[in-house]
Scaffold this motif. Structure first.
Motif, short mmCIF file in Angstrom:
data_model
loop_
_atom_site.label_atom_id
_atom_site.label_comp_id
_atom_site.label_asym_id
_atom_site.label_seq_id
_atom_site.Cartn_x
_atom_site.Cartn_y
_atom_site.Cartn_z
N VAL A 22 1.74 58.61 5.89
CA VAL A 22 0.75 57.55 6.03
C VAL A 22 -0.31 57.77 4.97
N ILE A 23 -0.81 56.69 4.39
CA ILE A 23 -1.87 56.80 3.38
C ILE A 23 -3.12 56.08 3.87
N ILE A 24 -4.24 56.49 3.33
CA ILE A 24 -5.51 55.83 3.60
C ILE A 24 -6.03 55.35 2.25
N PHE A 25 -6.47 54.09 2.21
CA PHE A 25 -6.87 53.50 0.94
C PHE A 25 -8.10 52.63 1.14
N ASP A 28 -12.15 46.23 0.02
CA ASP A 28 -13.50 45.76 -0.33
C ASP A 28 -14.55 46.17 0.70
N THR A 29 -14.15 46.25 1.96
CA THR A 29 -15.14 46.48 3.01
C THR A 29 -14.90 47.72 3.87
N VAL A 30 -13.64 48.11 4.05
CA VAL A 30 -13.31 49.24 4.92
C VAL A 30 -12.18 50.04 4.29
N PHE A 31 -11.80 51.11 4.95
CA PHE A 31 -10.61 51.85 4.53
C PHE A 31 -9.43 51.36 5.36
N GLY A 32 -8.27 51.23 4.71
CA GLY A 32 -7.06 50.83 5.40
C GLY A 32 -6.16 52.03 5.61
N ILE A 33 -5.32 51.93 6.62
CA ILE A 33 -4.30 52.94 6.88
C ILE A 33 -2.97 52.25 6.66
N GLY A 34 -2.13 52.84 5.81
CA GLY A 34 -0.88 52.18 5.47
C GLY A 34 0.34 53.06 5.59
N CYS A 35 1.46 52.40 5.84
CA CYS A 35 2.75 53.07 5.89
C CYS A 35 3.82 52.02 5.66
N ILE A 36 5.05 52.44 5.58
CA ILE A 36 6.14 51.49 5.46
C ILE A 36 6.44 50.94 6.85
N ALA A 37 6.39 49.62 6.96
CA ALA A 37 6.44 48.95 8.27
C ALA A 37 7.78 49.07 8.98
N THR A 38 8.82 49.50 8.30
CA THR A 38 10.12 49.65 8.96
C THR A 38 10.43 51.10 9.32
N ASN A 39 9.46 51.98 9.13
CA ASN A 39 9.66 53.40 9.43
C ASN A 39 8.94 53.73 10.75
N THR A 40 9.71 53.89 11.81
CA THR A 40 9.11 54.10 13.14
C THR A 40 8.27 55.37 13.22
N ALA A 42 6.51 56.71 10.80
CA ALA A 42 5.25 56.42 10.11
C ALA A 42 4.37 55.51 10.97
N ILE A 43 4.97 54.58 11.66
CA ILE A 43 4.20 53.71 12.55
C ILE A 43 3.59 54.52 13.68
N GLU A 44 4.36 55.45 14.24
CA GLU A 44 3.83 56.34 15.28
C GLU A 44 2.63 57.13 14.77
N LYS A 45 2.74 57.66 13.55
CA LYS A 45 1.62 58.41 12.94
C LYS A 45 0.40 57.50 12.79
N THR A 46 0.63 56.25 12.40
CA THR A 46 -0.48 55.31 12.22
C THR A 46 -1.19 55.06 13.54
N TYR A 47 -0.44 54.81 14.60
CA TYR A 47 -1.06 54.62 15.92
C TYR A 47 -1.86 55.85 16.32
N LYS A 48 -1.30 57.02 16.09
CA LYS A 48 -1.99 58.26 16.46
C LYS A 48 -3.29 58.42 15.66
N LEU A 49 -3.21 58.20 14.34
CA LEU A 49 -4.41 58.32 13.50
C LEU A 49 -5.51 57.35 13.93
N LYS A 50 -5.11 56.14 14.28
CA LYS A 50 -6.08 55.12 14.68
C LYS A 50 -6.56 55.30 16.12
N GLY A 51 -5.82 56.10 16.90
CA GLY A 51 -6.16 56.22 18.32
C GLY A 51 -5.95 54.89 19.01
N ARG A 52 -4.94 54.15 18.58
CA ARG A 52 -4.71 52.79 19.04
C ARG A 52 -3.62 52.76 20.10
#
Length: 79
Positions: A22-25, A28-40, A42-52
């Motif tokens: 997962v990358i953070i980038f 203009d206004t905030v930082f985004g968290i990104g990953c490849i959307a078809t990689n489960t 990476a998506i799990e890591k994104t949810y964990k990082l966001k606490g979502r």
């Protein structure tokens, strides 16, 4: 680590994404968290990082209408 947009760094980031990282980038206004959307994983890591909660969706950015149609037609594209 903050990377400048050099060819080598873009290659490194691409490699990381393809490996399920997962990358953070900045935007203009905030930082985004990104990953490849078809990689489960990476998506799990994104949810964990966001606490979502997994019941809440994530934003999907795509390059063109063809990609949107691909995702809209196939709800289960994950690897």
């Amino acid at each position: 680590m903050i990377l400048k947009p050099t060819k080598e760094n873009i290659r490194l980031i691409t490699e990381k994404l393809l490996n399920g990282d997962v990358i953070i980038f900045p935007t203009d206004t905030v930082f985004g968290i990104g990953c490849i959307a078809t990689n489960t994983k990476a998506i799990e890591k994104t949810y964990k990082l966001k606490g979502r909660e997994k019941t809440k969706s994530l934003l999907l950015n795509v390059a063109n209408i063809t990609t949107i149609k691909k995702f809209a037609k196939n709800k289960k594209l994950y690897n």
